[in-house]
Design a protein around this motif. Sequence first.
Motif, PDB file in Angstrom:
ATOM      1  N   LEU A  67      -1.898 -61.791  -3.104  1.00 28.93           N
ATOM      2  CA  LEU A  67      -2.228 -61.957  -1.815  1.00 28.93           C
ATOM      3  C   LEU A  67      -1.087 -61.310  -0.825  1.00 28.93           C
ATOM      4  N   GLY A  68      -1.526 -60.775  -0.070  1.00 29.36           N
ATOM      5  CA  GLY A  68      -0.652 -60.015   0.961  1.00 29.36           C
ATOM      6  C   GLY A  68       0.045 -58.660   0.669  1.00 29.36           C
ATOM      7  N   LYS A  69      -0.387 -58.264  -0.658  1.00 33.44           N
ATOM      8  CA  LYS A  69       0.142 -56.927  -1.183  1.00 33.44           C
ATOM      9  C   LYS A  69      -0.732 -55.847  -0.465  1.00 33.44           C
ATOM     10  N   ILE A  70      -2.064 -56.258  -0.614  1.00 38.44           N
ATOM     11  CA  ILE A  70      -2.860 -55.006   0.170  1.00 38.44           C
ATOM     12  C   ILE A  70      -3.682 -55.630   1.190  1.00 38.44           C
ATOM     13  N   THR A  71      -3.663 -55.084   2.388  1.00 39.99           N
ATOM     14  CA  THR A  71      -4.454 -55.596   3.343  1.00 39.99           C
ATOM     15  C   THR A  71      -5.681 -54.539   3.775  1.00 39.99           C
ATOM     16  N   MET A  72      -6.673 -55.168   4.444  1.00 39.54           N
ATOM     17  CA  MET A  72      -7.741 -54.296   4.956  1.00 39.54           C
ATOM     18  C   MET A  72      -7.783 -54.488   6.548  1.00 39.54           C
ATOM     19  N   PRO A  73      -8.380 -53.335   7.103  1.00 38.48           N
ATOM     20  CA  PRO A  73      -8.340 -53.263   8.604  1.00 38.48           C
ATOM     21  C   PRO A  73      -9.364 -54.200   9.219  1.00 38.48           C
ATOM     22  N   GLY A  74      -9.638 -55.334   8.821  1.00 32.07           N
ATOM     23  CA  GLY A  74     -10.652 -56.226   9.411  1.00 32.07           C
ATOM     24  C   GLY A  74     -10.672 -57.599   8.293  1.00 32.07           C
ATOM     25  N   PRO A  75     -11.718 -58.378   8.843  1.00 34.05           N
ATOM     26  CA  PRO A  75     -11.663 -59.510   8.147  1.00 34.05           C
ATOM     27  C   PRO A  75     -12.229 -59.514   6.732  1.00 34.05           C
ATOM     28  N   VAL A  76     -11.323 -59.944   5.771  1.00 34.11           N
ATOM     29  CA  VAL A  76     -11.856 -60.147   4.260  1.00 34.11           C
ATOM     30  C   VAL A  76     -11.332 -61.300   3.863  1.00 34.11           C
TER      31      VAL A  76
END
Length: 164
Positions: A130-139
């Motif tokens: 959780l939080g290590k990799i994020t996406m540029p939108g809701p996922v």
Amino acid sequence: MDLALRFSPLVPEDEAAVEKLDERAFGPGRFARTAYRLREDVAPDYALSFVARVGTLLVGANRMTPILVGSTPALLLGPLTVEPAFRSQGVGEALMKLSLDAARASGQGLVLLVGDEEYYARVGFARAPLGKITMPGPVDPKRLLYFELREGALAATSGRMRRL
């Protein structure tokens, strides 16, 4: 007529048939999904993407798209699409394994996707921390999965996914 399942690398001439398959499988709402938006206007890596055919009929496809996570190169797997009549016959898993083996052989380190953990865990994907990799939108963070092609690749990667 040969009805054996055949796998081959994706080529640009396959794109129209793959798009029709994706449309049948995922509908028009697919374009609003964050993963689709990351792939928009970015060609897949054809050497790492595969299709499945029975005769001349395209029955499955998997794309691998180069992305960045922070400043680290990675791959985004998907969409993985299988014609409904051919689901639950190992086509999707075979397409993924071909793509993962090709990506490993080409020196890639990390593959990411958004999908069902129970399904993708069968080939070795796991939930990203959780939080290590994020996406540029809701996922849904529970659906963000990773596969290490090279040991330590996840530890060396963090940040926001973006187009290459």
